[in-house]
Scaffold this motif. Sequence first.
Motif, PDB file in Angstrom:
ATOM      1  N   ARG A   1       0.503   5.574   0.313  1.00  0.00           N
ATOM      2  CA  ARG A   1      -0.532   6.267   0.788  1.00  0.00           C
ATOM      3  C   ARG A   1      -0.224   7.733   0.640  1.00  0.00           C
ATOM      4  NH1 ARG A   1      -4.549   3.843   3.890  1.00  0.00           N
ATOM      5  NH2 ARG A   1      -3.961   1.590   4.608  1.00  0.00           N
TER       6      ARG A   1
ATOM      7  N   ALA B   1      -4.921   6.214  -1.467  1.00  0.00           N
ATOM      8  CA  ALA B   1      -4.082   4.992  -1.196  1.00  0.00           C
ATOM      9  C   ALA B   1      -3.974   4.077  -2.546  1.00  0.00           C
ATOM     10  CB  ALA B   1      -4.339   4.118  -0.156  1.00  0.00           C
TER      11      ALA B   1
ATOM     12  N   VAL C   1       0.775  -1.205   0.043  1.00  0.00           N
ATOM     13  CA  VAL C   1      -0.103  -0.013   0.103  1.00  0.00           C
ATOM     14  C   VAL C   1       1.033   1.182  -0.129  1.00  0.00           C
ATOM     15  CG1 VAL C   1      -1.988   1.247   0.913  1.00  0.00           C
ATOM     16  CG2 VAL C   1      -1.693  -1.476   1.430  1.00  0.00           C
TER      17      VAL C   1
ATOM     18  N   PHE D   1      -3.148   0.331  -3.887  1.00  0.00           N
ATOM     19  CA  PHE D   1      -2.954  -1.098  -3.582  1.00  0.00           C
ATOM     20  C   PHE D   1      -2.081  -1.874  -4.592  1.00  0.00           C
ATOM     21  CE2 PHE D   1      -6.363   0.806  -1.245  1.00  0.00           C
ATOM     22  CZ  PHE D   1      -6.193   0.342   0.099  1.00  0.00           C
TER      23      PHE D   1
END
Length: 456
Positions: free
Chosen positions: A7, A450, A5, A452
């Motif tokens: 962010r 974010a 992840v 992924f």
Amino acid sequence: MQVTVYRSDAVEQKLCRSEEYDMLFIDTDVCETYGHPGDIEANIINIHDDIEYQTVLGIGGAFSDSAANAWKNMPENMQKRLIEAYFDRAKGIGYNFGRLSIASCDFSTEDYTYVNEGDETLDTFDISHDKKAVFPMVKAAKRYADLLLLASPWSPPVYMKTNDTREYGGHLKKEYYPLWAKYFAKYIAACKAEGIDIWGVTVQNEPRHTQMWESCLYSPEEEIEFLGYLGKELSGIDVKILCYDHCRERVYERAKKIYESENGKYCDGIAHHWYSGDHFGELKAFYERYPEKYNVASEGCCAIAGEGIKQEKNLEFAERYAHDILGCFKNGLSAYCDWNITLDEKNGPYHNRTGRGCSAEAPVYCNKQTGELVFRDSYYYIGHISKFVKRGAKVINSSSYTESLDYCAFKNPDGEIVLPVMNRKDMEFNLIVRLNGHIYKTNIPAHSIATFIINK
């Protein structure tokens, strides 16, 4: 499966990498595993990677004359840093698409064209203005990225127009349709001689608006007629022709007229701008009707009052970019191109926008007074998509119960799944990402984004 992840939020605008996690495997219904459907189902984003849509060409911004001169006026170390920040996928955000103006536009240092006034043969064609700043900037970017370049004219030379000026609209005189098409070919050849390949051209920037700066109007019928000349002139070279290149609310209508005409065979796709709002339905209609054609967001920028680097609406503008990019790709987009890659601390330099009461933002400013680069929130928000979605990626099917989040799922050529998710709300959102029986639980803070990365 493993998920990584990245962010960013309103406090720390960086592409911050989180720890890598193993996605939990479940062999039963997620509701039975984690509780009542009302607590869970509204939080799920489902990804179906076996359902593929269009191929991604790239994401980038415009090498306008203003942008190139703002960059050129910086110290050499800052010039290199800017190029790396945009075009180096490891150190920056991986831009691989760009736009050029064919002669001057509203964001140029002066009003210029490539031929002498009244030249009926184009023998005076000279592209030396672009060699001063635009071409050096493009060449610097090409050292880091395999660039696809789209070029657009804002206006023909004065003698080819009905209103005797390159500004304030007017039309291309019909007797100059063949010569104007040859002008395109001359431009493409001149760029190639400089080591710069043009991937595609648009017929005309914003053909529906009479602008105070360089502009030219085309009715649908005029565009279709000129398209015939341009298509024949460029038939011997591998350069795409995109039509329309204006606000999205007319994308499908304009495309339908073009493709129902005889000259539609020369149109490789549609370009469009965001200035009339989302209109994602127009893009979806175009993709569903013409899935084999290119669908390019060729321009979008945020306007500000006056000049200067301003903090108000900084995050709002960033969220607008991510909302637009993700919404466009979910509805058939092939490539996304921001407007000015950079500007100076006065939102220029430009030749004819002074005193107009409105200027444009850029994701990165070149402050020549301090010799520093100023990175705006929009740079990081765009980067959450451009850095991780690679050319050749497929947009894949995804779904959610709620529209509270902006998101789009991609599958890179190596099979890696990329899911950018943005929360524009004032409250945190608890999220479950679900792929092939695996889930990942996390939270998306208020006003954050974010990305992924899921590897099988």
